[in-house]
Design a protein around this motif. Structure first.
Motif, PDB file in Angstrom:
ATOM      1  N   UNK A   6      68.468  40.570 -14.825  1.00 24.10           N
ATOM      2  CA  UNK A   6      69.826  40.485 -14.305  1.00 24.10           C
ATOM      3  C   UNK A   6      70.440  39.205 -14.850  1.00 24.10           C
ATOM      4  N   UNK A   7      71.663  39.287 -15.358  1.00 27.09           N
ATOM      5  CA  UNK A   7      72.383  38.101 -15.822  1.00 27.09           C
ATOM      6  C   UNK A   7      73.697  38.022 -15.052  1.00 27.09           C
ATOM      7  N   UNK A   8      73.859  36.961 -14.276  1.00 28.17           N
ATOM      8  CA  UNK A   8      75.056  36.773 -13.466  1.00 28.17           C
ATOM      9  C   UNK A   8      75.873  35.597 -13.958  1.00 28.17           C
ATOM     10  N   UNK A   9      77.133  35.564 -13.549  1.00 28.93           N
ATOM     11  CA  UNK A   9      78.030  34.484 -13.950  1.00 28.93           C
ATOM     12  C   UNK A   9      78.584  34.658 -15.342  1.00 28.93           C
ATOM     13  N   UNK A  10      78.609  35.905 -15.828  1.00 29.69           N
ATOM     14  CA  UNK A  10      79.130  36.160 -17.177  1.00 29.69           C
ATOM     15  C   UNK A  10      80.635  35.937 -17.220  1.00 29.69           C
ATOM     16  N   UNK A  11      81.118  35.473 -18.347  1.00 28.82           N
ATOM     17  CA  UNK A  11      82.560  35.324 -18.565  1.00 28.82           C
ATOM     18  C   UNK A  11      83.205  36.705 -18.648  1.00 28.82           C
ATOM     19  N   UNK A  12      84.480  36.782 -18.272  1.00 29.17           N
ATOM     20  CA  UNK A  12      85.184  38.070 -18.360  1.00 29.17           C
ATOM     21  C   UNK A  12      85.176  38.584 -19.796  1.00 29.17           C
TER      22      UNK A  12
END
Length: 98
Positions: A6-12
């Motif tokens: 899981x990768x969170x905090x991705x840029x829009x």
């Protein structure tokens, strides 16, 4: 199955292609999914990366957590199982009286 992250905090602005490119440094990537909002079509700010081996996923988790992708520091972890959701999600008014 410890090869999915899981990768969170991705840029829009992060796309599946740019996420794949960032993650390929740690091993062979099998699948990349950036989760999108159905109504707006914009990223929800998180995604998943599946590697072909558990070792590559572990290396990515330890080395990429807190690193920058597209100008944002990302959180990398193993995904948690989805919790069961009950009912239809609507408002429950209690027992019906006729």
């Amino acid at each position: 199955m410890k090869n999915k992250l899981f990768l969170g905090g991705l840029a829009w602005a992060t796309t599946e292609a740019s996420l794949r490119e960032a993650c390929e440094h740690y091993g062979e990537v099998e699948e990349v999914k950036v989760v999108m909002d159905r109504d707006t079509g914009r990223s929800k700010g998180f995604g998943f990366v599946t590697y072909t081996t558990d070792e590559a996923a572990a290396k990515c988790k330890s080395e990429m957590d807190g690193q920058m992708i597209d100008g944002r520091a990302v959180k990398v972890d193993y995904p948690r199982e989805r919790e069961e959701r009950g009912g239809s999600g609507g408002y429950d008014r209690g027992p019906r009286r006729y």
